[in-house]
Design a protein around this motif. Structure first.
Motif, PDB file in Angstrom:
ATOM      1  N   VAL A  63       0.834  -1.201   0.000  1.00  0.00           N
ATOM      2  CA  VAL A  63       0.000   0.000   0.000  1.00  0.00           C
ATOM      3  C   VAL A  63       0.869   1.253   0.000  1.00  0.00           C
ATOM      4  O   VAL A  63       0.597   2.220  -0.729  1.00  0.00           O
ATOM      5  CB  VAL A  63      -0.958   0.001   1.204  1.00  0.00           C
ATOM      6  N   ASP A  64       1.933   1.257   0.805  1.00  0.00           N
ATOM      7  CA  ASP A  64       2.833   2.413   0.819  1.00  0.00           C
ATOM      8  C   ASP A  64       3.444   2.649  -0.552  1.00  0.00           C
ATOM      9  O   ASP A  64       3.608   3.804  -0.984  1.00  0.00           O
ATOM     10  CB  ASP A  64       3.940   2.208   1.857  1.00  0.00           C
ATOM     11  N   LEU A  65       3.783   1.568  -1.262  1.00  0.00           N
ATOM     12  CA  LEU A  65       4.317   1.725  -2.615  1.00  0.00           C
ATOM     13  C   LEU A  65       3.262   2.291  -3.562  1.00  0.00           C
ATOM     14  O   LEU A  65       3.565   3.144  -4.407  1.00  0.00           O
ATOM     15  CB  LEU A  65       4.822   0.381  -3.137  1.00  0.00           C
ATOM     16  N   ALA A  66       2.018   1.839  -3.434  1.00  0.00           N
ATOM     17  CA  ALA A  66       0.940   2.377  -4.273  1.00  0.00           C
ATOM     18  C   ALA A  66       0.719   3.858  -3.986  1.00  0.00           C
ATOM     19  O   ALA A  66       0.514   4.660  -4.904  1.00  0.00           O
ATOM     20  CB  ALA A  66      -0.346   1.585  -4.050  1.00  0.00           C
ATOM     21  N   VAL A  67       0.760   4.229  -2.708  1.00  0.00           N
ATOM     22  CA  VAL A  67       0.619   5.644  -2.329  1.00  0.00           C
ATOM     23  C   VAL A  67       1.778   6.449  -2.890  1.00  0.00           C
ATOM     24  O   VAL A  67       1.598   7.567  -3.399  1.00  0.00           O
ATOM     25  CB  VAL A  67       0.543   5.773  -0.797  1.00  0.00           C
ATOM     26  N   LEU A  68       2.986   5.898  -2.808  1.00  0.00           N
ATOM     27  CA  LEU A  68       4.156   6.575  -3.355  1.00  0.00           C
ATOM     28  C   LEU A  68       3.976   6.855  -4.842  1.00  0.00           C
ATOM     29  O   LEU A  68       4.265   7.974  -5.315  1.00  0.00           O
ATOM     30  CB  LEU A  68       5.386   5.689  -3.133  1.00  0.00           C
ATOM     31  N   LEU A  69       3.494   5.873  -5.591  1.00  0.00           N
ATOM     32  CA  LEU A  69       3.312   6.052  -7.031  1.00  0.00           C
ATOM     33  C   LEU A  69       2.199   7.048  -7.322  1.00  0.00           C
ATOM     34  O   LEU A  69       2.314   7.864  -8.240  1.00  0.00           O
ATOM     35  CB  LEU A  69       3.013   4.700  -7.683  1.00  0.00           C
ATOM     36  N   ALA A  70       1.114   7.000  -6.558  1.00  0.00           N
ATOM     37  CA  ALA A  70       0.046   7.984  -6.731  1.00  0.00           C
ATOM     38  C   ALA A  70       0.546   9.392  -6.437  1.00  0.00           C
ATOM     39  O   ALA A  70       0.087  10.368  -7.042  1.00  0.00           O
ATOM     40  CB  ALA A  70      -1.134   7.638  -5.827  1.00  0.00           C
ATOM     41  N   ASP A  71       1.499   9.506  -5.531  1.00  0.00           N
ATOM     42  CA  ASP A  71       2.064  10.797  -5.148  1.00  0.00           C
ATOM     43  C   ASP A  71       3.070  11.315  -6.162  1.00  0.00           C
ATOM     44  O   ASP A  71       3.556  12.428  -6.042  1.00  0.00           O
ATOM     45  CB  ASP A  71       2.730  10.663  -3.773  1.00  0.00           C
TER      46      ASP A  71
END
Length: 451
Positions: A44-52
């Motif tokens: 999830v943190d990686l997905a948030v990073l990419l969305a950011d």
């Protein structure tokens, strides 16, 4: 002081939609001793990073160095190990978790906004859902597994993707070698089937579904698969581009009943006409298409720089043909069908912005890790789409990811603590402070997922 304060919206939204718990369960470990960082939480943190807007695993440092805002975030090495552990069964579990989170996000959207977004043409809402499938080239500047020369004489990958037109959600994606064929029916079938699995069941079987592609999706095997889905209870149709061969050129030359084409706002488009070719084409040329397929042609005066075939150069007009099995009884004129198909071009924007949300570059030499990265990039696209539709209003609800990042996600703030209560204080003079505060308030009011 912290940066990227608005990005906390994405982290909390993943919790509110059940995405975090779903990922934790999907990547859960059988080990007796729990790890410091749950693999699902790392994903999830990686997905948030990419969305950011992050582009590499090293960009996790932006989240990791702000524990007061994002909590404990895994090291780069741990993130690599999590990606390396995601095999095909784990990917399937992640897709199932995404589908469950989407179902809850849509339920929250209906409860808070009363209506799901819909595709519109000339101011008319289309019933059901429109799925856009298209492929793109992702360059690779080093030797990576399955990276290969592409048809554009570059080197890299050739992923095939499917987006939901009304919301911009990324339903599915298949990472392929750079030399993968553009019109490979088997790949289109895989991407479509995975996309359909992402639609909540009550919506999938209760609404019309339109599949749009360019001419790469006009293979007879793929269209037969779409038609075959009707036997499984789906009300599904197609609208796909068609290459202009000799039988179609003959029909275009014989056509006389051209009518003015429409612009997206419903006004007449100058120097552009449409006509139906179905009755003018040799039936043998239509034999491979599903029964009831119609061919519609659009012609217009070419714009500067348009690529023209020899046939177009001789006729002085640019021609485009598409096939659809939408029947006459649907009540849509030839003009509306053409505008509906031409709106498939929006998928180019989805891909362009998606490349800034993770799948514009792949981090590993291993193909399996890059496929997992693509799945998390699609998750990041979904988080941004849910943020816009659930938490934002006005122009920001329609804004592209870059605008949302610059105005909301990347804002600086101050964390203050009083009586064991942490408060995030955003600069009062920031033009979009009220929008961000309202987004956090709406986030807090969303219904909680049922454990």
């Amino acid at each position: 002081m912290v940066g990227h304060a608005g990005t906390r919206l994405l982290t909390d939204l993943a919790d509110k939609t059940g995405l975090t718990s779903g990922f934790v369960q999907a990547l859960g470990s059988d080990r007796v001793r729990r790890s410091v960082h749950e693999p699902g939480r790392v994903a999830v943190d990686l997905a948030v990073l990419l969305a950011d807007g992050g582009e590499a695993i090293a960009d996790l440092a932006v989240l990791r160095q702000q524990p007061g805002l994002f909590g404990p975030v895994a090291s780069d090495a741990t993130a690599w190990r999590v990606l390396d552990s995601i095999d095909e069964p784990a990917l399937q579990r992640l897709r199932a978790a995404r589908a469950a989170a989407r179902e809850l996000a849509w339920a929250q959207l209906v409860e808070t906004r009363r209506l799901l977004p819909a595709t519109t043409i000339v101011g008319r809402r289309l019933a059901g859902f429109v799925l856009d499938i298209d492929a793109t080239i992702v360059l690779s500047h080093s030797e990576k597994e399955a990276a290969a020369p592409t048809w554009k004489h570059t080197f890299g990958f050739h992923p095939l993707l499917c987006f939901l037109d009304a919301t911009g959600e990324a339903l599915s994606g298949l990472l392929r070698p750079g030399n993968a064929g553009s019109n490979t029916a088997a790949d289109h079938v895989v991407v479509l089937d995975q996309a359909l699995e992402q639609l909540p069941e009550q919506h999938r079987y209760g609404n019309p579904i339109l599949v749009r592609c360019d001419s790469a999706g006009s293979s007879h095997a793929f269209l037969a698969h779409i038609r075959g889905l009707r036997e499984h209870g789906l009300h599904i149709e197609f609208s796909v581009g068609v290459a202009i061969g000799e039988p179609i050129r003959t029909a275009i030359t014989a056509a006389t009943d051209w009518i003015p084409a429409l612009d997206s706002d419903g006004s007449l488009r100058e120097q552009a006409q449409v006509t139906e070719l179905t009755g003018l084409i040799d039936p043998a040329a239509l034999a491979g298409f599903p029964a009831g397929t119609r061919l519609i042609c659009r012609r217009e005066v070419p714009h500067p720089g348009a690529q023209l075939s020899l046939f177009d150069q001789v006729n002085g007009m640019r021609h485009q043909v598409f096939a659809t099995d939408t029947p006459h009884s649907a009540g849509m004129s030839t003009q509306l069908l053409e505008v509906r198909h031409r709106a498939h071009a929006r998928v180019e924007d989805r891909i362009r912005t998606g490349k800034t949300t993770g799948f514009g570059r792949f981090p590993s030499r291993q193909f399996a890790i890059n496929q997992a990265w693509l799945e998390l990039a699609l998750t990041g696209v979904d988080l941004l789409a849910w943020t816009r539709h659930l938490l934002l209003d006005g122009p920001l609800a329609l804004a592209e990811p870059k605008t949302v990042r610059y105005r909301l996600l990347h804002v600086a703030a101050k964390i203050s603590r009083t009586a064991r209560i942490a408060t995030l204080r955003i600069a009062e003079g920031w033009p979009w402070t009220e929008h961000l505060i309202q987004a956090f308030q709406r986030l807090g009011q969303l219904p909680e997922p049922v454990p």
